[in-house]
Design a protein around this motif. Structure first.
Motif, PDB file in Angstrom:
ATOM      1  N   ARG A   1      -0.901  10.499   1.233  1.00 31.22           N
ATOM      2  CA  ARG A   1      -1.562  11.704   0.693  1.00 31.22           C
ATOM      3  C   ARG A   1      -1.037  11.896  -0.720  1.00 31.22           C
ATOM      4  NH1 ARG A   1      -1.409  17.345   0.845  1.00 31.22           N
ATOM      5  NH2 ARG A   1       0.550  17.350   1.990  1.00 31.22           N
ATOM      6  N   HIS A   2      -1.959  11.861  -1.675  1.00 25.31           N
ATOM      7  CA  HIS A   2      -1.611  11.875  -3.090  1.00 25.31           C
ATOM      8  C   HIS A   2      -1.500  13.299  -3.636  1.00 25.31           C
ATOM      9  CE1 HIS A   2      -2.125   7.502  -3.881  1.00 25.31           C
ATOM     10  NE2 HIS A   2      -2.723   7.603  -2.707  1.00 25.31           N
ATOM     11  N   ARG A   3      -0.500  13.515  -4.468  1.00 22.57           N
ATOM     12  CA  ARG A   3      -0.231  14.831  -5.036  1.00 22.57           C
ATOM     13  C   ARG A   3      -1.388  15.339  -5.893  1.00 22.57           C
ATOM     14  NH1 ARG A   3       3.891  17.990  -5.389  1.00 22.57           N
ATOM     15  NH2 ARG A   3       5.412  16.414  -4.769  1.00 22.57           N
ATOM     16  N   HIS A   4      -1.952  14.491  -6.750  1.00 21.09           N
ATOM     17  CA  HIS A   4      -2.962  14.975  -7.701  1.00 21.09           C
ATOM     18  C   HIS A   4      -4.252  15.432  -7.027  1.00 21.09           C
ATOM     19  CE1 HIS A   4      -4.599  10.849  -7.518  1.00 21.09           C
ATOM     20  NE2 HIS A   4      -5.726  11.424  -7.862  1.00 21.09           N
ATOM     21  N   SER A   5      -4.559  14.914  -5.826  1.00 17.67           N
ATOM     22  CA  SER A   5      -5.811  15.280  -5.164  1.00 17.67           C
ATOM     23  C   SER A   5      -5.608  15.953  -3.813  1.00 17.67           C
ATOM     24  CB  SER A   5      -6.677  14.035  -4.961  1.00 17.67           C
ATOM     25  OG  SER A   5      -6.062  13.165  -4.016  1.00 17.67           O
ATOM     26  N   GLY A   6      -4.458  15.705  -3.185  1.00 19.04           N
ATOM     27  CA  GLY A   6      -4.240  16.182  -1.821  1.00 19.04           C
ATOM     28  C   GLY A   6      -4.957  15.347  -0.782  1.00 19.04           C
ATOM     29  N   LEU A   7      -5.653  14.291  -1.218  1.00 24.69           N
ATOM     30  CA  LEU A   7      -6.423  13.452  -0.310  1.00 24.69           C
ATOM     31  C   LEU A   7      -5.614  12.243   0.147  1.00 24.69           C
ATOM     32  CD1 LEU A   7      -9.827  13.425  -2.229  1.00 24.69           C
ATOM     33  CD2 LEU A   7      -9.175  14.847  -0.268  1.00 24.69           C
ATOM     34  N   TRP A   8      -6.001  11.732   1.314  1.00 25.02           N
ATOM     35  CA  TRP A   8      -5.403  10.510   1.835  1.00 25.02           C
ATOM     36  C   TRP A   8      -6.097   9.317   1.201  1.00 25.02           C
ATOM     37  CZ3 TRP A   8      -1.150  10.397   4.841  1.00 25.02           C
ATOM     38  CH2 TRP A   8      -0.765  11.600   5.448  1.00 25.02           C
ATOM     39  N   SER A   9      -5.337   8.291   0.923  1.00 27.06           N
ATOM     40  CA  SER A   9      -5.893   7.073   0.354  1.00 27.06           C
ATOM     41  C   SER A   9      -4.934   5.922   0.607  1.00 27.06           C
ATOM     42  CB  SER A   9      -6.148   7.242  -1.146  1.00 27.06           C
ATOM     43  OG  SER A   9      -6.942   6.180  -1.636  1.00 27.06           O
ATOM     44  N   LEU A  10      -5.303   4.779   0.101  1.00 22.90           N
ATOM     45  CA  LEU A  10      -4.433   3.607   0.134  1.00 22.90           C
ATOM     46  C   LEU A  10      -3.474   3.686  -1.050  1.00 22.90           C
ATOM     47  CD1 LEU A  10      -7.298   1.132   0.949  1.00 22.90           C
ATOM     48  CD2 LEU A  10      -5.481   1.824   2.520  1.00 22.90           C
ATOM     49  N   ILE A  11      -2.425   2.905  -1.020  1.00 25.34           N
ATOM     50  CA  ILE A  11      -1.413   2.905  -2.076  1.00 25.34           C
ATOM     51  C   ILE A  11      -1.779   1.844  -3.104  1.00 25.34           C
ATOM     52  CG2 ILE A  11       1.034   2.476  -2.564  1.00 25.34           C
ATOM     53  CD1 ILE A  11       1.511   3.461   0.392  1.00 25.34           C
ATOM     54  N   GLY A  12      -1.631   2.179  -4.366  1.00 26.75           N
ATOM     55  CA  GLY A  12      -1.935   1.203  -5.405  1.00 26.75           C
ATOM     56  C   GLY A  12      -1.716   1.782  -6.780  1.00 26.75           C
ATOM     57  N   GLY A  13      -2.240   1.093  -7.759  1.00 24.28           N
ATOM     58  CA  GLY A  13      -2.089   1.545  -9.132  1.00 24.28           C
ATOM     59  C   GLY A  13      -2.621   0.525 -10.108  1.00 24.28           C
ATOM     60  N   GLY A  14      -2.198   0.657 -11.357  1.00 28.33           N
ATOM     61  CA  GLY A  14      -2.724  -0.156 -12.432  1.00 28.33           C
ATOM     62  C   GLY A  14      -1.966  -1.455 -12.648  1.00 28.33           C
ATOM     63  N   VAL A  15      -2.712  -2.431 -13.148  1.00 22.36           N
ATOM     64  CA  VAL A  15      -2.135  -3.703 -13.562  1.00 22.36           C
ATOM     65  C   VAL A  15      -1.716  -3.545 -15.019  1.00 22.36           C
ATOM     66  CG1 VAL A  15      -2.565  -6.166 -13.919  1.00 22.36           C
ATOM     67  CG2 VAL A  15      -3.630  -4.978 -11.980  1.00 22.36           C
ATOM     68  N   GLU A  16      -0.464  -3.834 -15.303  1.00 18.22           N
ATOM     69  CA  GLU A  16       0.065  -3.714 -16.663  1.00 18.22           C
ATOM     70  C   GLU A  16      -0.190  -5.006 -17.437  1.00 18.22           C
ATOM     71  OE1 GLU A  16       1.406  -1.020 -18.105  1.00 18.22           O
ATOM     72  OE2 GLU A  16       1.000   0.085 -16.261  1.00 18.22           O
ATOM     73  N   PRO A  17      -0.306  -4.918 -18.770  1.00 15.43           N
ATOM     74  CA  PRO A  17      -0.480  -6.132 -19.566  1.00 15.43           C
ATOM     75  C   PRO A  17       0.619  -7.146 -19.263  1.00 15.43           C
ATOM     76  CG  PRO A  17      -0.811  -4.197 -20.934  1.00 15.43           C
ATOM     77  CD  PRO A  17      -0.299  -3.706 -19.602  1.00 15.43           C
ATOM     78  N   GLY A  18       0.201  -8.395 -19.059  1.00 13.92           N
ATOM     79  CA  GLY A  18       1.145  -9.470 -18.780  1.00 13.92           C
ATOM     80  C   GLY A  18       1.526  -9.625 -17.324  1.00 13.92           C
ATOM     81  N   GLU A  19       1.108  -8.704 -16.460  1.00  7.40           N
ATOM     82  CA  GLU A  19       1.446  -8.777 -15.035  1.00  7.40           C
ATOM     83  C   GLU A  19       0.365  -9.518 -14.259  1.00  7.40           C
ATOM     84  OE1 GLU A  19       3.877  -5.119 -12.995  1.00  7.40           O
ATOM     85  OE2 GLU A  19       1.840  -4.682 -13.613  1.00  7.40           O
ATOM     86  N   GLU A  20       0.795 -10.291 -13.284  1.00  8.96           N
ATOM     87  CA  GLU A  20      -0.124 -10.829 -12.292  1.00  8.96           C
ATOM     88  C   GLU A  20      -0.485  -9.685 -11.348  1.00  8.96           C
ATOM     89  OE1 GLU A  20      -1.470 -13.850 -11.714  1.00  8.96           O
ATOM     90  OE2 GLU A  20      -0.578 -14.712 -13.519  1.00  8.96           O
ATOM     91  N   PRO A  21      -1.738  -9.621 -10.854  1.00 13.92           N
ATOM     92  CA  PRO A  21      -2.097  -8.535  -9.935  1.00 13.92           C
ATOM     93  C   PRO A  21      -1.178  -8.416  -8.723  1.00 13.92           C
ATOM     94  CG  PRO A  21      -4.074  -9.589 -10.731  1.00 13.92           C
ATOM     95  CD  PRO A  21      -2.903 -10.423 -11.221  1.00 13.92           C
ATOM     96  N   ALA A  22      -0.772  -9.525  -8.120  1.00 12.81           N
ATOM     97  CA  ALA A  22       0.116  -9.447  -6.948  1.00 12.81           C
ATOM     98  C   ALA A  22       1.467  -8.840  -7.323  1.00 12.81           C
ATOM     99  CB  ALA A  22       0.307 -10.824  -6.329  1.00 12.81           C
ATOM    100  N   GLU A  23       1.959  -9.130  -8.528  1.00 10.85           N
ATOM    101  CA  GLU A  23       3.199  -8.505  -9.005  1.00 10.85           C
ATOM    102  C   GLU A  23       3.013  -6.998  -9.174  1.00 10.85           C
ATOM    103  OE1 GLU A  23       4.896 -12.191 -11.747  1.00 10.85           O
ATOM    104  OE2 GLU A  23       3.773 -10.593 -12.692  1.00 10.85           O
ATOM    105  N   SER A  24       1.855  -6.615  -9.695  1.00 12.76           N
ATOM    106  CA  SER A  24       1.552  -5.186  -9.861  1.00 12.76           C
ATOM    107  C   SER A  24       1.539  -4.475  -8.523  1.00 12.76           C
ATOM    108  CB  SER A  24       0.191  -4.996 -10.545  1.00 12.76           C
ATOM    109  OG  SER A  24       0.164  -5.577 -11.811  1.00 12.76           O
TER     110      SER A  24
END
Length: 151
Positions: A38-61
Motif C-alpha cells: 500500500r503506497h503512501r502517495h495514493s493509499g492504494l495497493w499495488s506491486l512494488i517497483g520503480g524507475g530504471v536509472e541511467p546506466g542500470e540494467e532493468p533487473a538491477e533496478s
C-alpha cells in the motif's frame, strides 16, 4: 525514496509536464499468493517497483527498488510482460505527470520484507482471487493475470 537526480534534472527543465519513463515491477509471489504494497502517495495497493536509472540494467533496478522499499532481496524467475499506456499514467500529489513503460518480473523473496514507511505504508500477501476486492491500481490485474504458474 526521493526523486532520482536524473528525474530531478529533467523536472528542473520541464516542471510538472508529462514524462515517459522506463520502469520495473516486481511480481513477488509464493505460488498463488502475491506480495502487494500500500503506497503512501495514493493509499492504494499495488506491486512494488520503480524507475530504471541511467546506466542500470532493468533487473538491477528491480533488485534495488525492492531492497530500498522493503529491505528484501528477490530472485528473478522470468519476465511476465511489458506494460504501458493510459493505465500506467500517474499524476503525483505534487502535480508531476508520469507515464511508465514497465517490465514486470516474476520474483520470489530470498529474505524477509518490511515496508520502508516512506514510500510504502504496509505490505501483505494476498491470494489471486482477493486482489480484485482491494483498493488498488487497476493495471495490476492485467499483470497478475499474465503470470504463468510454470515460471
Amino acid at each position: 525514496m526521493p526523486m532520482s537526480d536524473y528525474v530531478a534534472s529533467l523536472r528542473a527543465r520541464i516542471g510538472t509536464d508529462f514524462l515517459l519513463l522506463p520502469g520495473v515491477t516486481a511480481v513477488i509471489r509464493d505460488r498463488q499468493n502475491f506480495l502487494l504494497a500500500r503506497h503512501r502517495h495514493s493509499g492504494l495497493w499495488s506491486l512494488i517497483g520503480g524507475g530504471v536509472e541511467p546506466g542500470e540494467e532493468p533487473a538491477e533496478s528491480l533488485a534495488r527498488e525492492v531492497l530500498e522499499e522493503t529491505g528484501a532481496r528477490v530472485r528473478i524467475r522470468g519476465i511476465v510482460g511489458v506494460y504501458a499506456g493510459e493505465p500506467m499514467m500517474v499524476t503525483y500529489p505534487n502535480g508531476d505527470q508520469v507515464g511508465y513503460v514497465t517490465t514486470a518480473y516474476d520474483c520470489g523473496l530470498t529474505s524477509d520484507a518490511t515496508p520502508d514507511g516512506d514510500e510504502l505504508l504496509e505490505i501483505a500477501w494476498f491470494p489471486r482471487d482477493a486482489i480484485p476486492t482491494l483498493p488498488r491500481r487497476d493495471w495490476i490485474d492485467r499483470v497478475i493475470g499474465d503470470v504463468r504458474d510454470d515460471l
